[in-house]
Design a protein around this motif. Structure first.
Motif, short mmCIF file in Angstrom:
data_model
loop_
_atom_site.label_atom_id
_atom_site.label_comp_id
_atom_site.label_asym_id
_atom_site.label_seq_id
_atom_site.Cartn_x
_atom_site.Cartn_y
_atom_site.Cartn_z
N UNK A 1 41.04 27.99 92.18
CA UNK A 1 39.95 28.93 92.04
C UNK A 1 40.36 30.05 91.08
N UNK A 2 39.42 30.47 90.31
CA UNK A 2 39.68 31.54 89.36
C UNK A 2 39.86 32.89 90.05
N UNK A 3 40.67 33.73 89.47
CA UNK A 3 40.92 35.06 90.00
C UNK A 3 40.37 36.11 89.05
N UNK A 4 39.61 37.06 89.57
CA UNK A 4 39.09 38.14 88.73
C UNK A 4 40.22 38.98 88.17
N UNK A 5 41.26 39.20 88.97
CA UNK A 5 42.40 39.98 88.50
C UNK A 5 43.13 39.23 87.38
N UNK A 6 43.22 37.92 87.51
CA UNK A 6 43.84 37.11 86.48
C UNK A 6 43.09 37.24 85.15
N UNK A 7 41.78 37.21 85.21
CA UNK A 7 40.97 37.34 84.00
C UNK A 7 41.06 38.74 83.42
N UNK A 167 44.59 53.06 82.68
CA UNK A 167 44.41 54.48 82.40
C UNK A 167 43.28 54.72 81.40
N UNK A 168 43.14 53.80 80.45
CA UNK A 168 42.10 53.94 79.42
C UNK A 168 40.73 53.47 79.90
N UNK A 169 40.70 52.71 81.01
CA UNK A 169 39.44 52.15 81.52
C UNK A 169 39.32 52.43 83.02
N UNK A 170 39.21 53.70 83.42
CA UNK A 170 39.25 54.04 84.85
C UNK A 170 38.06 53.53 85.64
N UNK A 171 36.96 53.20 84.97
CA UNK A 171 35.76 52.78 85.70
C UNK A 171 35.50 51.29 85.60
N UNK A 172 36.49 50.52 85.19
CA UNK A 172 36.27 49.09 85.05
C UNK A 172 36.02 48.46 86.41
N UNK A 173 35.08 47.50 86.45
CA UNK A 173 34.73 46.83 87.70
C UNK A 173 34.18 45.46 87.39
N UNK A 174 34.50 44.46 88.21
CA UNK A 174 33.97 43.11 87.99
C UNK A 174 32.57 42.97 88.55
N UNK A 175 31.85 41.97 88.07
CA UNK A 175 30.59 41.59 88.67
C UNK A 175 30.89 41.05 90.06
N UNK A 192 32.47 34.81 82.07
CA UNK A 192 33.27 36.01 82.29
C UNK A 192 32.76 36.87 83.44
N UNK A 193 33.65 37.58 84.16
CA UNK A 193 33.19 38.45 85.23
C UNK A 193 32.94 39.87 84.80
N UNK A 194 33.30 40.24 83.57
CA UNK A 194 33.23 41.66 83.20
C UNK A 194 31.90 42.01 82.57
N UNK A 195 31.23 43.03 83.08
CA UNK A 195 29.89 43.36 82.66
C UNK A 195 29.81 43.80 81.20
N UNK A 196 30.93 44.28 80.65
CA UNK A 196 30.88 44.76 79.28
C UNK A 196 30.92 43.62 78.27
N UNK A 216 39.69 54.49 92.93
CA UNK A 216 38.79 55.13 93.88
C UNK A 216 37.61 55.79 93.18
N UNK A 217 37.73 55.98 91.88
CA UNK A 217 36.64 56.59 91.15
C UNK A 217 35.48 55.63 90.97
N UNK A 218 35.69 54.34 91.26
CA UNK A 218 34.63 53.37 91.03
C UNK A 218 34.21 52.60 92.27
N UNK A 219 35.14 52.26 93.13
CA UNK A 219 34.81 51.43 94.29
C UNK A 219 35.92 51.47 95.32
N UNK A 220 35.58 51.38 96.61
CA UNK A 220 36.63 51.31 97.64
C UNK A 220 37.16 49.90 97.84
N UNK A 221 36.63 48.92 97.14
CA UNK A 221 37.02 47.52 97.36
C UNK A 221 38.27 47.18 96.56
N UNK A 222 39.06 46.22 97.06
CA UNK A 222 40.28 45.82 96.34
C UNK A 222 40.01 44.73 95.31
N UNK A 223 40.95 44.59 94.37
CA UNK A 223 40.99 43.40 93.53
C UNK A 223 41.72 42.34 94.33
#
Length: 227
Positions: A1-7, A167-175, A192-196, A216-223
């Motif tokens: 299975x694919x991993x979002x963190x891997x991508x 550090x350069x992308x503090x608000x990054x989040x997967x779909x 791809x899982x990334x909205x950008x 924590x600036x974007x979500x309380x959920x883990x990768x």
């Protein structure tokens, strides 16, 4: 299975090569076994990042043809091995469609790079870590050990680039939405899982694990990795 963190780490390799060197890669890749821990929500320390990829791998590039890249995707299926499927992490500008019922070596039905069908005869510069690009996990399509392709070492280290990227992308989040399981689709899609990421209208969102953000600036959920 694919991993979002891997991508995500494939994106880190591609973006870092293009931002910090003159090599200008086209695609980023990451091996599944190189992701060794989940990344919990909250502020990310060096220790957190190091636990994710603790091998200290240099990041570099390999030039390969589109046909070789398609072969690379086919090599994710490894019948007879202890792990029959090793899903590569891919940068968010790459999408592909595959048929899980296809014959070995003939599962990939379509590949897009930046929304354009891959050209089997063209040359693409692929960014990733030294282990993988030197044919680690039997990904011989890179051709650096069994062929004439060459790994170009940038001297940049994976964990350093990961920290800089976060550090350069503090608000990054997967779909966080998931399409149906690949086993239920006639032609399961993997994008791809990334909205950008730019997407072609003919593709659909990649099937990520339902995860959140490393900050924590974007979500309380883990990768979460999937192995």
């Amino acid at each position: 299975m694919e991993s979002s963190l891997n991508s995500l780490l494939a994106d880190v390799a591609l973006d870092s090569i293009n931002a910090k060197t003159a090599l200008k890669a086209d695609i980023g890749v990451m091996n599944a076994g190189g992701v060794r821990a989940d990344l919990a929500a909250g502020e990310v320390t060096f220790a957190d990042a190091y636990q994710v990829q603790p091998f200290g791998n240099p990041i570099g590039t390999v030039d390969m043809t589109g046909a070789q890249f398609i072969e690379l995707l086919e090599q994710q299926w490894k019948p007879g091995q202890s792990r029959a499927h090793l899903a590569l992490g891919l940068s968010s500008n790459v999408t592909y469609i595959y048929d899980p019922a296809g014959e070995q070596g003939s599962r990939i039905t379509r590949v897009l790079v930046n929304g354009t069908p891959i050209d089997p005869a063209a040359t693409y510069r692929v960014a990733g870590n030294r282990f993988l690009l030197n044919e680690g996990d039997i990904f011989t399509a890179f051709g650096t050990q069994t062929g004439s392709n060459t790994f170009t070492d940038t001297g940049l280290m994976d964990v350093d680039l990961f920290i800089s990227y976060l550090a350069a992308n503090p608000n990054i989040a997967p779909v966080t939405s998931r399409p149906p399981s690949a086993s239920t689709w006639t032609e399961p899609r993997r994008t791809v899982p990334w909205q950008r990421a730019p997407r072609s209208p003919s593709t659909c969102p990649r099937s990520p694990t339902p995860v959140g953000s490393p900050s924590r600036r974007t979500s309380p959920s883990p990768w979460v990795t999937r192995r």
